[in-house]
Write a protein that holds these residues in place. Structure first.
Motif, PDB file in Angstrom:
ATOM      1  N   TYR A  68      74.528  67.290  67.695  1.00 27.58           N
ATOM      2  CA  TYR A  68      75.190  68.437  68.321  1.00 27.58           C
ATOM      3  C   TYR A  68      74.346  69.710  68.189  1.00 27.58           C
ATOM      4  CZ  TYR A  68      79.171  65.290  68.685  1.00 27.58           C
ATOM      5  OH  TYR A  68      79.988  64.220  69.000  1.00 27.58           O
ATOM      6  N   SER A  69      74.575  70.531  67.179  1.00 26.89           N
ATOM      7  CA  SER A  69      73.837  71.796  67.093  1.00 26.89           C
ATOM      8  C   SER A  69      72.351  71.592  66.796  1.00 26.89           C
ATOM      9  CB  SER A  69      74.445  72.697  66.011  1.00 26.89           C
ATOM     10  OG  SER A  69      74.079  72.262  64.719  1.00 26.89           O
ATOM     11  N   GLN A  70      72.020  70.525  66.042  1.00 25.75           N
ATOM     12  CA  GLN A  70      70.660  70.146  65.668  1.00 25.75           C
ATOM     13  C   GLN A  70      70.096  70.943  64.489  1.00 25.75           C
ATOM     14  OE1 GLN A  70      69.140  69.456  70.301  1.00 25.75           O
ATOM     15  NE2 GLN A  70      67.697  70.067  68.754  1.00 25.75           N
ATOM     16  N   TYR A  71      70.537  72.192  64.314  1.00 28.04           N
ATOM     17  CA  TYR A  71      69.857  73.084  63.387  1.00 28.04           C
ATOM     18  C   TYR A  71      70.630  73.301  62.089  1.00 28.04           C
ATOM     19  CZ  TYR A  71      67.229  74.167  67.615  1.00 28.04           C
ATOM     20  OH  TYR A  71      66.468  74.069  68.759  1.00 28.04           O
ATOM     21  N   VAL A  72      69.874  73.407  60.997  1.00 29.43           N
ATOM     22  CA  VAL A  72      70.455  73.736  59.697  1.00 29.43           C
ATOM     23  C   VAL A  72      69.572  74.791  59.021  1.00 29.43           C
ATOM     24  CG1 VAL A  72      71.579  71.504  59.355  1.00 29.43           C
ATOM     25  CG2 VAL A  72      69.224  71.842  58.562  1.00 29.43           C
ATOM     26  N   ILE A  73      70.137  75.438  58.012  1.00 28.67           N
ATOM     27  CA  ILE A  73      69.443  76.508  57.296  1.00 28.67           C
ATOM     28  C   ILE A  73      69.147  76.053  55.876  1.00 28.67           C
ATOM     29  CG2 ILE A  73      69.706  78.841  56.349  1.00 28.67           C
ATOM     30  CD1 ILE A  73      71.572  79.364  58.820  1.00 28.67           C
ATOM     31  N   GLY A  74      67.897  76.222  55.455  1.00 30.94           N
ATOM     32  CA  GLY A  74      67.521  75.795  54.112  1.00 30.94           C
ATOM     33  C   GLY A  74      66.853  76.891  53.312  1.00 30.94           C
ATOM     34  N   ALA A  75      66.650  76.610  52.022  1.00 35.94           N
ATOM     35  CA  ALA A  75      65.927  77.508  51.113  1.00 35.94           C
ATOM     36  C   ALA A  75      66.502  78.920  51.127  1.00 35.94           C
ATOM     37  CB  ALA A  75      64.444  77.528  51.443  1.00 35.94           C
ATOM     38  N   ASN A  76      67.832  78.991  51.074  1.00 35.40           N
ATOM     39  CA  ASN A  76      68.521  80.291  51.056  1.00 35.40           C
ATOM     40  C   ASN A  76      68.141  81.191  52.221  1.00 35.40           C
ATOM     41  OD1 ASN A  76      70.452  80.344  49.002  1.00 35.40           O
ATOM     42  ND2 ASN A  76      68.880  80.558  47.441  1.00 35.40           N
ATOM     43  N   GLY A  77      67.916  80.582  53.364  1.00 37.48           N
ATOM     44  CA  GLY A  77      67.659  81.360  54.566  1.00 37.48           C
ATOM     45  C   GLY A  77      66.202  81.582  54.896  1.00 37.48           C
ATOM     46  N   SER A  78      65.298  80.987  54.117  1.00 39.98           N
ATOM     47  CA  SER A  78      63.881  81.190  54.421  1.00 39.98           C
ATOM     48  C   SER A  78      63.427  80.358  55.610  1.00 39.98           C
ATOM     49  CB  SER A  78      62.994  80.887  53.212  1.00 39.98           C
ATOM     50  OG  SER A  78      62.963  79.509  52.936  1.00 39.98           O
ATOM     51  N   VAL A  80      64.989  78.001  59.271  1.00 40.51           N
ATOM     52  CA  VAL A  80      65.946  77.302  60.129  1.00 40.51           C
ATOM     53  C   VAL A  80      65.232  76.054  60.614  1.00 40.51           C
ATOM     54  CG1 VAL A  80      67.362  77.377  62.211  1.00 40.51           C
ATOM     55  CG2 VAL A  80      67.053  79.451  60.840  1.00 40.51           C
ATOM     56  N   TYR A  81      65.856  74.916  60.392  1.00 43.21           N
ATOM     57  CA  TYR A  81      65.203  73.625  60.601  1.00 43.21           C
ATOM     58  C   TYR A  81      65.882  72.850  61.721  1.00 43.21           C
ATOM     59  CZ  TYR A  81      63.703  68.852  59.299  1.00 43.21           C
ATOM     60  OH  TYR A  81      63.206  67.566  59.292  1.00 43.21           O
ATOM     61  N   ASP A  82      65.084  72.345  62.644  1.00 44.54           N
ATOM     62  CA  ASP A  82      65.562  71.488  63.722  1.00 44.54           C
ATOM     63  C   ASP A  82      65.628  70.062  63.177  1.00 44.54           C
ATOM     64  OD1 ASP A  82      65.927  69.845  65.919  1.00 44.54           O
ATOM     65  OD2 ASP A  82      64.517  70.924  67.199  1.00 44.54           O
ATOM     66  N   ALA A  83      66.815  69.659  62.735  1.00 42.20           N
ATOM     67  CA  ALA A  83      66.973  68.362  62.066  1.00 42.20           C
ATOM     68  C   ALA A  83      66.782  67.199  63.024  1.00 42.20           C
ATOM     69  CB  ALA A  83      68.354  68.285  61.409  1.00 42.20           C
ATOM     70  N   LYS A  84      67.081  67.398  64.284  1.00 41.88           N
ATOM     71  CA  LYS A  84      66.944  66.317  65.258  1.00 41.88           C
ATOM     72  C   LYS A  84      65.482  65.990  65.511  1.00 41.88           C
ATOM     73  CE  LYS A  84      68.223  64.941  69.971  1.00 41.88           C
ATOM     74  NZ  LYS A  84      68.958  65.339  71.209  1.00 41.88           N
ATOM     75  N   ASN A  85      64.657  67.025  65.617  1.00 41.55           N
ATOM     76  CA  ASN A  85      63.248  66.832  65.959  1.00 41.55           C
ATOM     77  C   ASN A  85      62.307  66.995  64.767  1.00 41.55           C
ATOM     78  OD1 ASN A  85      63.558  66.442  68.892  1.00 41.55           O
ATOM     79  ND2 ASN A  85      64.363  68.527  68.827  1.00 41.55           N
TER      80      ASN A  85
END
Length: 283
Positions: A68-78, A80-85
């Motif tokens: 769905y959205s594909q994106y998640v945020i890691g490392a306290n905001g350092s 934004v990761y495209d988890a799908k790709n």
């Protein structure tokens, strides 16, 4: 449709530890099913964690965020990761000079720490005991593949540093020194530990970047009043300051509770599910 004050909720973002999952690191089935169901109904769901993205990829997968959205945020905001790709959509790194400054302080206070570098799947550990723990089979490596000793002469630009001291008194003194360093953001995690990232990195700022990315990539029209956030700790404060609808778990520190739009039950009692269920019933 989920609404708060006549604002449609189009994006739900949740912290992981102490919020999405139980203290035993389990994702309650009713929370999982509720968030998947909302995505099927058109609501985007994302995660914002202090962990590196691959350090919570099991929850990203379980929630079907990649579909769905594909994106998640890691490392306290350092980042934004495209988890799908499997690629970084946005990042804000600490420079080599900034990392050197932080490391000098940590070593002065004899503080153990781990560091995650850009484009490197190794978790570097400072501290003999810490390295031993991280080298054990099944140890949590925050999505990294292997733990190795930190080398002060091989510092690179970094995503984050996680520091923990065995003395709360010494940690508090060190924490105050770190807070005076320019170009970094120090996020307290407990009475003895903190995450250190770039000054422009925070969950709140990363959520704003996520909104921009979704609006461009998914052709959505999400504004901050369309975002619902769930969090429970000091490193969630920036999200509570930026977003009008940020929900604190009942065990959150007083400082976070004061910033919250509302409060829900414990992570161990599926607090996210019960709050979303209440919203649906009210609408």
């Amino acid at each position: 449709m989920l609404k708060i004050n006549n604002h449609e909720i189009k994006l739900i973002v949740t912290d992981v530890d102490g919020t999405l999952v139980t203290d035993q690191q389990e994702l309650p089935a009713i929370v999982q099913n509720k968030l998947i169901g909302l995505q099927e109904a058109g609501v985007y769901v994302s995660i914002a964690s202090g962990r590196m993205p691959l350090g919570f990829d099991n929850y990203t997968t379980a929630l079907k965020i990649k579909d769905y959205s594909q994106y998640v945020i890691g490392a306290n905001g350092s980042l934004v990761y495209d988890a799908k790709n499997d690629k970084i959509a946005y990042s804000s790194l600490m420079s080599i000079n900034d990392v050197q400054t932080v490391v000098t302080i940590l070593l002065k206070y004899q503080c153990e720490f781990t560091i995650s570098y850009e484009h490197d799947d190794t978790l570097y550990c400072a501290g003999e005991m810490l390295l031993k723990i991280k080298s054990e089979p099944g140890a949590f490596l925050d999505g990294m593949k292997i733990a190795k000793p930190f080398q002060v002469d091989k510092i690179k630009a970094a995503n984050k540093i996680v520091a923990k001291h065995n003395s709360t008194a010494v940690f508090q003194e060190m924490f105050q020194v770190l807070r005076k360093v320019q170009n970094i953001n120090v996020e307290q995690l407990s009475d003895y530990g903190c995450d250190i990232v770039h000054a422009q990195s925070s969950k709140g700022q990363a959520i704003l970047h996520l909104v921009d990315i979704l609006n461009q990539a998914q052709k959505t029209n999400i504004k901050i009043e369309n975002v619902l956030y769930f969090g429970d700790n000091y490193n969630d404060r920036s999200a509570f300051e930026v977003l009008p609808y940020a929900i604190a778990m009942e065990h959150a520190p007083t400082e976070v509770l004061k910033l919250a739009f509302d409060v829900t039950g414990s992570n161990n009692a599926a607090g996210i599910y019960h709050y979303l269920n209440k919203l649906e019933q009210n609408n």
